[in-house]
Design a protein around this motif. Structure first.
Motif, PDB file in Angstrom:
ATOM      1  N   ALA A  89       0.828  -1.210   0.000  1.00 40.71           N
ATOM      2  CA  ALA A  89       0.000   0.000   0.000  1.00 40.71           C
ATOM      3  C   ALA A  89       0.859   1.254   0.000  1.00 40.71           C
ATOM      4  CB  ALA A  89      -0.948  -0.003   1.196  1.00 40.71           C
ATOM      5  N   GLU A  90       1.987   1.179   0.657  1.00 35.32           N
ATOM      6  CA  GLU A  90       2.913   2.306   0.727  1.00 35.32           C
ATOM      7  C   GLU A  90       4.275   1.839   0.248  1.00 35.32           C
ATOM      8  OE1 GLU A  90       2.120   5.398   1.644  1.00 35.32           O
ATOM      9  OE2 GLU A  90       0.056   4.801   2.040  1.00 35.32           O
ATOM     10  N   PRO A  91       4.942   2.616  -0.596  1.00 33.86           N
ATOM     11  CA  PRO A  91       6.295   2.221  -0.999  1.00 33.86           C
ATOM     12  C   PRO A  91       7.247   2.256   0.206  1.00 33.86           C
ATOM     13  CG  PRO A  91       5.684   4.335  -1.969  1.00 33.86           C
ATOM     14  CD  PRO A  91       4.502   3.845  -1.211  1.00 33.86           C
ATOM     15  N   ILE A  92       8.214   1.374   0.186  1.00 33.02           N
ATOM     16  CA  ILE A  92       9.208   1.284   1.267  1.00 33.02           C
ATOM     17  C   ILE A  92      10.515   1.830   0.720  1.00 33.02           C
ATOM     18  CG2 ILE A  92      10.424  -0.273   2.836  1.00 33.02           C
ATOM     19  CD1 ILE A  92       7.986  -2.262   2.091  1.00 33.02           C
ATOM     20  N   THR A  93      10.988   2.915   1.306  1.00 38.14           N
ATOM     21  CA  THR A  93      12.238   3.525   0.862  1.00 38.14           C
ATOM     22  C   THR A  93      13.393   2.670   1.354  1.00 38.14           C
ATOM     23  OG1 THR A  93      11.193   5.683   0.970  1.00 38.14           O
ATOM     24  CG2 THR A  93      13.602   5.648   0.834  1.00 38.14           C
ATOM     25  N   MET A  94      14.291   2.316   0.445  1.00 35.17           N
ATOM     26  CA  MET A  94      15.370   1.390   0.759  1.00 35.17           C
ATOM     27  C   MET A  94      16.743   2.059   0.856  1.00 35.17           C
ATOM     28  SD  MET A  94      13.552  -1.274   1.066  1.00 35.17           S
ATOM     29  CE  MET A  94      14.653  -2.678   1.147  1.00 35.17           C
ATOM     30  N   THR A  95      16.786   3.378   0.826  1.00 30.67           N
ATOM     31  CA  THR A  95      18.066   4.078   0.902  1.00 30.67           C
ATOM     32  C   THR A  95      18.644   3.976   2.306  1.00 30.67           C
ATOM     33  OG1 THR A  95      16.985   6.168   1.439  1.00 30.67           O
ATOM     34  CG2 THR A  95      17.408   5.714  -0.902  1.00 30.67           C
ATOM     35  N   PRO A  96      19.961   4.162   2.459  1.00 33.99           N
ATOM     36  CA  PRO A  96      20.571   4.069   3.787  1.00 33.99           C
ATOM     37  C   PRO A  96      19.989   5.062   4.793  1.00 33.99           C
ATOM     38  CG  PRO A  96      22.259   3.994   2.103  1.00 33.99           C
ATOM     39  CD  PRO A  96      20.971   4.320   1.409  1.00 33.99           C
ATOM     40  N   GLY A  97      19.534   6.219   4.354  1.00 35.85           N
ATOM     41  CA  GLY A  97      18.994   7.221   5.275  1.00 35.85           C
ATOM     42  C   GLY A  97      17.528   7.046   5.602  1.00 35.85           C
ATOM     43  N   ALA A  98      16.869   6.073   4.994  1.00 39.62           N
ATOM     44  CA  ALA A  98      15.432   5.861   5.232  1.00 39.62           C
ATOM     45  C   ALA A  98      15.205   5.190   6.586  1.00 39.62           C
ATOM     46  CB  ALA A  98      14.856   4.995   4.127  1.00 39.62           C
ATOM     47  N   LEU A  99      13.985   5.279   7.066  1.00 41.61           N
ATOM     48  CA  LEU A  99      13.636   4.609   8.316  1.00 41.61           C
ATOM     49  C   LEU A  99      13.939   3.118   8.202  1.00 41.61           C
ATOM     50  CD1 LEU A  99      10.195   6.274   9.107  1.00 41.61           C
ATOM     51  CD2 LEU A  99      12.374   6.664  10.270  1.00 41.61           C
ATOM     52  N   GLN A 100      14.570   2.573   9.203  1.00 39.80           N
ATOM     53  CA  GLN A 100      14.981   1.172   9.174  1.00 39.80           C
ATOM     54  C   GLN A 100      13.819   0.210   9.424  1.00 39.80           C
ATOM     55  OE1 GLN A 100      18.163   0.400   8.286  1.00 39.80           O
ATOM     56  NE2 GLN A 100      17.510  -1.722   8.183  1.00 39.80           N
ATOM     57  N   HIS A 101      12.894   0.591  10.304  1.00 37.88           N
ATOM     58  CA  HIS A 101      11.842  -0.341  10.693  1.00 37.88           C
ATOM     59  C   HIS A 101      11.010  -0.856   9.510  1.00 37.88           C
ATOM     60  CE1 HIS A 101       9.046  -2.437  13.258  1.00 37.88           C
ATOM     61  NE2 HIS A 101       8.057  -1.851  12.597  1.00 37.88           N
ATOM     62  N   PRO A 102      10.529  -0.004   8.595  1.00 37.49           N
ATOM     63  CA  PRO A 102       9.751  -0.561   7.473  1.00 37.49           C
ATOM     64  C   PRO A 102      10.561  -1.545   6.620  1.00 37.49           C
ATOM     65  CG  PRO A 102       9.432   1.808   7.615  1.00 37.49           C
ATOM     66  CD  PRO A 102      10.534   1.459   8.568  1.00 37.49           C
ATOM     67  N   LYS A 103      11.849  -1.265   6.424  1.00 37.81           N
ATOM     68  CA  LYS A 103      12.695  -2.180   5.660  1.00 37.81           C
ATOM     69  C   LYS A 103      12.818  -3.517   6.384  1.00 37.81           C
ATOM     70  CE  LYS A 103      16.195   0.771   5.332  1.00 37.81           C
ATOM     71  NZ  LYS A 103      17.473   1.400   4.911  1.00 37.81           N
ATOM     72  N   ASP A 104      13.055  -3.436   7.686  1.00 38.48           N
ATOM     73  CA  ASP A 104      13.196  -4.650   8.489  1.00 38.48           C
ATOM     74  C   ASP A 104      11.886  -5.445   8.531  1.00 38.48           C
ATOM     75  OD1 ASP A 104      15.764  -3.824   9.018  1.00 38.48           O
ATOM     76  OD2 ASP A 104      15.369  -3.214  11.084  1.00 38.48           O
ATOM     77  N   TYR A 105      10.784  -4.735   8.681  1.00 40.33           N
ATOM     78  CA  TYR A 105       9.476  -5.378   8.764  1.00 40.33           C
ATOM     79  C   TYR A 105       9.164  -6.114   7.455  1.00 40.33           C
ATOM     80  CZ  TYR A 105       4.630  -5.696  10.551  1.00 40.33           C
ATOM     81  OH  TYR A 105       3.411  -6.111  11.012  1.00 40.33           O
ATOM     82  N   ALA A 106       9.377  -5.452   6.330  1.00 37.50           N
ATOM     83  CA  ALA A 106       9.146  -6.085   5.025  1.00 37.50           C
ATOM     84  C   ALA A 106      10.052  -7.302   4.850  1.00 37.50           C
ATOM     85  CB  ALA A 106       9.366  -5.080   3.902  1.00 37.50           C
ATOM     86  N   ALA A 107      11.312  -7.174   5.240  1.00 40.44           N
ATOM     87  CA  ALA A 107      12.248  -8.291   5.122  1.00 40.44           C
ATOM     88  C   ALA A 107      11.835  -9.453   6.020  1.00 40.44           C
ATOM     89  CB  ALA A 107      13.668  -7.831   5.443  1.00 40.44           C
ATOM     90  N   ALA A 108      11.360  -9.149   7.238  1.00 45.31           N
ATOM     91  CA  ALA A 108      10.912 -10.198   8.156  1.00 45.31           C
ATOM     92  C   ALA A 108       9.697 -10.936   7.589  1.00 45.31           C
ATOM     93  CB  ALA A 108      10.585  -9.601   9.527  1.00 45.31           C
ATOM     94  N   ILE A 109       8.812 -10.192   6.943  1.00 48.02           N
ATOM     95  CA  ILE A 109       7.643 -10.809   6.304  1.00 48.02           C
ATOM     96  C   ILE A 109       8.103 -11.756   5.200  1.00 48.02           C
ATOM     97  CG2 ILE A 109       5.657 -10.319   4.801  1.00 48.02           C
ATOM     98  CD1 ILE A 109       5.372  -7.670   6.516  1.00 48.02           C
ATOM     99  N   LEU A 110       9.030 -11.295   4.373  1.00 47.47           N
ATOM    100  CA  LEU A 110       9.531 -12.146   3.287  1.00 47.47           C
ATOM    101  C   LEU A 110      10.244 -13.383   3.814  1.00 47.47           C
ATOM    102  CD1 LEU A 110      10.770  -9.522   0.693  1.00 47.47           C
ATOM    103  CD2 LEU A 110       8.907 -11.175   0.414  1.00 47.47           C
ATOM    104  N   VAL A 111      11.042 -13.223   4.862  1.00 48.91           N
ATOM    105  CA  VAL A 111      11.752 -14.367   5.438  1.00 48.91           C
ATOM    106  C   VAL A 111      10.750 -15.390   5.976  1.00 48.91           C
ATOM    107  CG1 VAL A 111      13.240 -15.090   7.357  1.00 48.91           C
ATOM    108  CG2 VAL A 111      13.906 -13.163   5.925  1.00 48.91           C
TER     109      VAL A 111
END
Length: 182
Positions: A89-111
Motif C-alpha cells: 500500500a505504501e512504498p518502502i524507501t530502501m536508501t541508507p537514510g530511510a527509516l529502518q523499521h519498514p525495511k526490516d518489517y518487510a524483510a521479516a515478512i519475506l523471510v
C-alpha cells in the motif's frame, strides 16, 4: 501492476543478451522485468522453484497463513513454479537514510513467508516474469495493495528487542541486491 513498476524499468527477453531500460509498456512486453527500482520497494515477491508451488501458496492462503498474492507469474517451465507477488500500500524507501523499521518489517515478512512456503531465500526480487508478456500465463489475485501489517498476519515473524526482524533479515537488508541482480 503498471502503477507500481518503475517508470523506466530494466527488461529483457533473454538475460544472455543483457538488460536495458525502457518505458513501462515496452518493458511489460518482455519476458523479464525489473520489479522494484533500487531505492524503493512497492512489490514483495517470492521465488517458488518447485513443482506444485502455486498449490502450496493457495493452501497457505486458504489456511490464513499468507495473503492472496496480487499475481503469480509462472516460469516458462510451468509445473506450478513461479513468482508470487504482493503490492504494498505504501512504498518502502530502501536508501541508507530511510527509516529502518519498514525495511526490516518487510524483510521479516519475506523471510517468514519464504520459510513457510519453502521459497528460494537467495531471490531478491530484482527481476520477475512479466505477467503481460505474450507467452505469460499469469494467475491474477486481488487487485488491492496490502499494508505490511496485513501481510504479516498469520506468519511467524522472528522478533528481537529491536523489532520484528532477525539476524538473517539483517543480512538480507545488507545484501539487498542478492544473486538475481544485474
Amino acid at each position: 501492476m503498471k502503477h507500481w513498476l518503475p517508470a523506466k524499468p530494466f527488461a529483457t527477453d533473454n538475460f544472455d543478451g543483457g538488460v536495458r531500460r525502457m518505458g513501462r509498456d515496452a518493458a511489460l512486453s518482455k519476458r523479464h522485468i525489473e520489479l522494484n527500482p533500487t531505492v524503493v520497494t512497492s512489490m514483495l515477491a517470492l521465488d517458488l522453484d518447485r513443482p506444485g508451488a502455486y498449490d502450496d501458496v493457495q493452501r497457505a492462503v486458504d489456511g490464513g497463513t499468507i495473503q492472496q498474492p496480487n499475481v503469480f507469474t509462472p516460469s516458462k517451465s510451468g509445473q506450478g513454479r513461479g513468482h508470487a507477488i504482493w503490492y504494498t500500500a505504501e512504498p518502502i524507501t530502501m536508501t541508507p537514510g530511510a527509516l529502518q523499521h519498514p525495511k526490516d518489517y518487510a524483510a521479516a515478512i519475506l523471510v517468514a513467508a519464504a520459510k513457510h512456503l519453502g521459497a528460494d531465500r537467495g531471490y531478491r526480487a530484482k527481476f520477475t516474469y512479466s505477467p503481460l508478456n505474450i507467452h505469460a500465463e499469469p494467475i491474477w489475485g486481488d487487485t488491492r495493495a496490502y499494508r505490511l501489517g496485513e501481510l504479516a498476519q498469520g506468519l511467524e515473524l522472528e522478533t528481537t528487542s529491536r523489532g520484528p526482524y532477525s539476524r538473517k533479515t539483517q543480512e538480507l537488508i545488507e545484501n539487498a541486491e542478492g544473486r538475481n541482480s544485474m
